[in-house]
Design an enzyme around this catalytic site. Structure first.
Site, PDB file in Angstrom:
ATOM      1  N   ASP A 150      92.873 -21.918  56.404  1.00 31.99           N
ATOM      2  CA  ASP A 150      93.195 -20.573  55.974  1.00 31.99           C
ATOM      3  C   ASP A 150      93.525 -19.756  57.218  1.00 31.99           C
ATOM      4  O   ASP A 150      93.148 -20.132  58.334  1.00 31.99           O
ATOM      5  CB  ASP A 150      92.005 -19.972  55.215  1.00 31.99           C
ATOM      6  CG  ASP A 150      92.406 -18.713  54.441  1.00 31.99           C
ATOM      7  OD1 ASP A 150      91.528 -18.063  53.883  1.00 31.99           O
ATOM      8  OD2 ASP A 150      93.607 -18.401  54.418  1.00 31.99           O
ATOM      9  N   ASP A 172      90.300 -24.470  46.184  1.00 35.04           N
ATOM     10  CA  ASP A 172      89.204 -24.589  47.153  1.00 35.04           C
ATOM     11  C   ASP A 172      88.112 -23.637  46.719  1.00 35.04           C
ATOM     12  O   ASP A 172      88.424 -22.547  46.217  1.00 35.04           O
ATOM     13  CB  ASP A 172      89.663 -24.229  48.565  1.00 35.04           C
ATOM     14  CG  ASP A 172      89.448 -22.751  48.858  1.00 35.04           C
ATOM     15  OD1 ASP A 172      90.360 -21.962  48.518  1.00 35.04           O
ATOM     16  OD2 ASP A 172      88.372 -22.387  49.365  1.00 35.04           O
TER      17      ASP A 172
HETATM   18  C1  LIG Z   1      86.069 -16.927  47.128  1.00 37.87           C
HETATM   19  N1  LIG Z   1      87.218 -16.190  46.671  1.00 37.87           N
HETATM   20  C2  LIG Z   1      88.298 -16.084  47.460  1.00 37.87           C
HETATM   21  N2  LIG Z   1      88.433 -16.692  48.671  1.00 37.87           N
HETATM   22  C3  LIG Z   1      89.643 -16.280  49.129  1.00 37.87           C
HETATM   23  C4  LIG Z   1      90.266 -16.571  50.338  1.00 37.87           C
HETATM   24  C5  LIG Z   1      89.556 -17.377  51.378  1.00 37.87           C
HETATM   25  C6  LIG Z   1      89.440 -18.781  51.093  1.00 37.87           C
HETATM   26  C7  LIG Z   1      88.743 -19.336  52.320  1.00 37.87           C
HETATM   27  O1  LIG Z   1      87.440 -18.839  52.480  1.00 37.87           O
HETATM   28  C8  LIG Z   1      86.575 -19.847  52.966  1.00 37.87           C
HETATM   29  O2  LIG Z   1      85.544 -20.067  52.060  1.00 37.87           O
HETATM   30  C9  LIG Z   1      84.567 -19.040  52.125  1.00 37.87           C
HETATM   31  C10 LIG Z   1      87.386 -21.080  53.064  1.00 37.87           C
HETATM   32  O3  LIG Z   1      87.722 -21.287  54.410  1.00 37.87           O
HETATM   33  C11 LIG Z   1      87.587 -22.661  54.752  1.00 37.87           C
HETATM   34  C12 LIG Z   1      88.626 -20.794  52.248  1.00 37.87           C
HETATM   35  O4  LIG Z   1      89.787 -21.282  52.853  1.00 37.87           O
HETATM   36  C13 LIG Z   1      91.530 -15.968  50.608  1.00 37.87           C
HETATM   37  N3  LIG Z   1      92.159 -16.225  51.809  1.00 37.87           N
HETATM   38  C14 LIG Z   1      93.316 -15.589  52.085  1.00 37.87           C
HETATM   39  N4  LIG Z   1      93.956 -15.816  53.259  1.00 37.87           N
HETATM   40  N5  LIG Z   1      93.919 -14.712  51.209  1.00 37.87           N
HETATM   41  C15 LIG Z   1      93.368 -14.449  49.994  1.00 37.87           C
HETATM   42  O5  LIG Z   1      93.922 -13.657  49.228  1.00 37.87           O
HETATM   43  C16 LIG Z   1      92.114 -15.095  49.651  1.00 37.87           C
HETATM   44  C17 LIG Z   1      91.485 -14.852  48.419  1.00 37.87           C
HETATM   45  C18 LIG Z   1      90.240 -15.441  48.174  1.00 37.87           C
HETATM   46  N6  LIG Z   1      89.386 -15.341  47.132  1.00 37.87           N
END
Ligand SMILES: CNc1nc2c(CC[C@H]3O[C@@H](OC)[C@H](OC)[C@@H]3O)c3nc(N)[nH]c(=O)c3cc2[nH]1
Length: 383
Positions: free
Chosen positions: A103, A277
């Site tokens: 991410d 994920d």
């Molecule tokens: C839980 N809900 C949620 N997570 C989100 C994540 C992180 C996921 C990332 O968060 C980490 O886990 C905590 C993981 O990182 C390894 C995952 O890739 C998001 N990341 C981005 N760039 N943009 C978003 O709009 C977004 C929305 C989310 N909604």
């Protein structure tokens, strides 16, 4: 370092996606990357700090995971992307010679960092670890992801928590569009490496359609639906998905970020999502919760203290088959590390079995029947 000449991500040779079967909006596909293939629909275990907590990478692989997640925010702070690069990249560092998605870090900055400031150029923040100051721009995020060597890289975006004012959602969506342009320009697409854009727009269908169409016009290897699983009810998430996925190219993978429960996943596959994920199976495992085909079981509950049955005698996972609920209850109450290890193993095994079942059902053209069967299993409760 020499500035690499950007290539058009849509043209990178070895990164690809093919649809094997479709059933309604559900798709069975395969993503190909420099480090191997990803069978979709896919669940990607979260390995935020270069580890899937309490699991050996070999175990995660044996459960059927084709790809893991890493995170720019955490790894740029510790051990730093430059150190991981010097040590051979993230695949070597964590001994995971299979696909990795990272991410871009924006989400964690907004949820973890202190004193964060966002403007047109970048996000600036102080590390939650030692207070050191950092700048994360679309270009720097991709530089970090390139140093880590991840096979699927995410654009830097701004995700707003819901509920939020429409003006705020619109501002963040348009900033994310401009950052998508800059990300594509900065992406050095080594063969087999892809860049995914992230659709924003909150719970506003018109903004979601505008974001999806604009990103499609720019052109990316894949498209994530961001800005969800941020506190909204499931029906809102599903309504937004139904409005968004039809606007995305059919021949590119779609990734719903941060989702979700088994029910979220089944419903989202039915709305055209390919990749997921979520920290749910790993985090819940560390808190004594087991996901099974008969629903969730809370092993902290005293009713398990004398129960000699395993979690699921029909499971192929040793942790679900060879250990009693009484033993799991004991380990959880005693806060023994093995409790977290066995329950994480059980949960990731269940999530991968769920995905394998969905892939088979789509191939067989029986997604809706399979969905009904899976939901009936959860409704039976913990017998
Ligand atoms: C839980 N809900 C949620 N997570 C989100 C994540 C992180 C996921 C990332 O968060 C980490 O886990 C905590 C993981 O990182 C390894 C995952 O890739 C998001 N990341 C981005 N760039 N943009 C978003 O709009 C977004 C929305 C989310 N909604």
């Amino acid at each position: 370092m020499t500035v690499p000449t950007p290539t058009d991500p849509a043209a990178a040779p070895a990164f690809g996606f093919r649809r094997i079967a479709t059933d309604g909006m559900a798709r069975r596909g395969e993503v190909t990357t420099a480090h191997g293939a990803i069978r979709t629909p896919a669940f990607m275990p979260v390995g935020t700090q270069a580890t899937v907590k309490t699991m050996y990478p070999e175990q995660v692989r044996a459960l059927g995971a084709d790809i893991l997640l890493g995170n720019t925010y955490h790894l740029m702070l510790r051990p730093t992307a430059e150190r991981v690069d010097r040590l051979g990249g993230l695949h070597r560092f964590m001994n995971w010679p299979h696909p990795i998605l990272t991410d871009s870090g924006g989400f964690q900055v907004m949820s973890l960092a202190k004193l964060r400031k966002i403007n047109e150029q970048a996000v600036t923040f102080q590390s939650h670890i030692d207070g050191s100051r950092h700048v994360l721009s679309p270009e720097r995020s991709l530089e970090i992801q390139g140093l880590l060597g991840s096979d699927i890289q995410m654009q830097l975006d701004e995700c707003v928590a819901l509920p939020a004012e429409r003006a705020e959602i619109e501002r963040a969506m348009r900033l994310s569009l401009r950052w998508a342009e800059r990300s594509k320009a900065a992406f050095f697409g080594k063969p087999g490496h892809g860049l995914f854009a992230i659709v924003q727009g909150g719970d506003d269908e018109a903004l979601r359609v505008e974001s999806a169409r604009a990103l499609t016009a720019i052109g990316f290897h894949g498209y994530a639906v961001g800005g969800l699983a941020v506190g909204e009810p499931q029906d809102v998430m599903l309504r937004i998905l139904s409005a968004t996925t039809p606007e995305l190219p059919e021949d590119r993978p779609r990734y719903l970020m941060g989702v979700g429960t088994p029910d979220d996943i089944v419903e989202s596959v039915g709305r055209g999502i390919d990749m997921f994920d979520c920290v749910m199976p790993t985090r819940a495992g560390r808190h004594g919760q087991a996901f099974t085909r008969r629903g969730k079981v809370n092993l902290r509950n005293a009713r398990h203290a004398d129960d000699p049955r395993p979690i699921d005698e029909e499971s192929t996972c040793p942790a679900a088959r060879d250990y009693s609920r009484a033993y799991l209850h004991h380990l959880v109450k005693a806060e023994e590390a093995l409790g977290a290890m066995l329950l994480t193993w059980i949960n990731l095994s269940y999530y991968q079995d769920l995905m394998a079942g969905l892939r088979a059902a789509i191939e067989a053209g029986r997604f809706e029947d399979h969905k009904a069967e899976v939901k009936a299993g959860w409704a039976r409760g913990d017998i």
